[in-house]
Write a protein that holds these residues in place. Structure first.
Motif: not given
Length: 390
Positions: A35-39, A85-88, A110-111
């Motif tokens: 999970i990364l900031p790609m934008t 949300r993505l982690a879940q 957050s995760t």
């Protein structure tokens, strides 16, 4: 926390447990959720770590302990609610063995509750607030902590004739960590004035004017990776590059990914950090050459955090024969290896990385700007947790 939020957390935990019920079949792929900031403003962090993770897999293969490894990359846009949300989704729907990445501290934090509830290791490859690993026993870090990189800078400044410093940091966890570490060490012998700038959309101009008015010997700067070019542009616009005020800080401000774009204004900046693309070792020369060939740009400290994070996951899975959860975290504790950055290990007590910190100066080498190392402080632990242990 309100009752509604507690209820939602409980439901989320129940969903995770249900989603994890029943072990994956032995032939199932070992999935790593990256999970990364790609934008958005921190996209360079995501771009560097994704490229490094894919390079590691290209070099080491996509099979570990007899099972295929699948990398699932998700863009959290640098927003903590999206990260959570993505982690879940990765835990419940994709049944990942490992969560990894995490470009900023709020995203990693957050995760943390989800990693704890689901017992899924969370490998932090970028975020650098010291307390992150204390948020979950399932967090292991392969990047660095701001105090780890900053305390050596304070000591170097005090030993090299700098007596008055203004600190300018981004106003969030890592920035506050850097400020505390610098003031706590340098402030014992020198004079320090502190300034904090907003993390989102910072305008450095009014703060740099305060620096110019204060006329310190040096300006200590921490800004997150990706923001250094913006800072340096305003540093020059305000004429501070010609003022005689030395520029010092942890290495984020002279990020290898952006350094060439800063131009001559960055020449002479002194920083302390754990990685430079110019690090003189056979392992790093091979890493930089392969990274540039594969990605088309040179690696920075985020890339080495991602590359070493993948190494930690691969070697951990080998030790557990593909098992995840608590066994994988235990396998990661105490692991040591030779990274492109030099010798590193995972502190078995804190799950933070132990590594050399280098003192560097921006110089032009072969037509490019580099952070050229000229001194080494070996085997540095996170000083915040080290102090708690004493």
């Amino acid at each position: 926390m309100t009752m509604d939020r507690r209820t939602l957390m409980t439901l989320a935990g129940a969903a995770l447990v249900a989603g994890l019920a029943g072990p994956a079949a032995a032939q199932d792929a070992l999935k790593i959720g990256l999970i990364l900031p790609m934008t958005g403003p921190f996209a360079s962090t995501g771009r560097q770590i994704e490229a490094a993770a894919k390079l590691y897999m290209a070099q080491k293969g996509d099979t570990v302990a007899g099972r295929k490894v699948q990398l699932i990359v998700k863009d959290d846009t640098g927003v903590a609610d999206v990260t959570k949300r993505l982690a879940q989704e990765l835990i419940v729907n994709d049944k990942v063995s490992v969560l990894a990445g995490f470009g900023l501290t709020p995203l990693a934090l957050s995760t943390a509750p989800l990693a704890t509830q689901a017992k899924v290791p969370q490998v932090v490859m970028a975020a650098a607030t010291a307390t992150i690993t204390e948020a979950s026993p399932f967090i292991v870090r392969t990047s660095f902590t701001l105090p780890q990189a900053t305390q050596p800078m304070a000591e170097w400044a005090a030993q090299n004739g700098i007596r008055k410093v203004v600190t300018l940091v981004s106003d969030y966890g890592p920035g506050i960590d850097a400020e505390k570490a610098f003031v706590g060490s340098f402030g014992k012998t020198g004079q320090v004035e502190t300034l904090r700038v907003p993390l989102a959309n910072p305008d450095f101009s009014p703060f740099l004017q305060k620096v110019a008015d204060a006329k310190p010997d040096a300006l200590f700067v921490f800004v997150p990776s990706g923001v250094g070019a913006q800072f340096m542009r305003q540093f020059v616009e305000r004429g501070l590059d010609k003022s005689g005020i030395r520029l010092i800080g942890p290495g984020d401000v002279t990020d290898d990914d952006l350094l060439n774009g800063m131009g001559d204004a960055a020449l002479g900046a002194i920083t302390t950090h754990h990685y430079s693309a110019a690090h003189d070792s056979p392992e790093n020369k091979a890493f930089v050459e392969a990274f540039r060939k594969a990605a088309g740009f040179r690696p920075n400290f985020m890339a080495v955090g991602g590359f070493d994070g993948m190494h930690l996951v691969y070697e951990g899975l080998k030790k557990t024969n593909g098992a995840g959860g608590e066994a994988l975290v235990e396998a990661m504790k105490g692991m040591s290896w030779t990274s492109p950055r030099g010798p590193v290990s995972i502190d078995p007590q804190t799950r933070d990385i132990v590594q050399n910190i280098y003192v560097r100066k921006v110089e032009r080498v072969g037509g490019e700007l580099f952070n050229v190392e000229f001194a080494t402080i070996p085997n540095v632990k996170d000083p915040v947790k080290a102090a708690k242990a004493n």
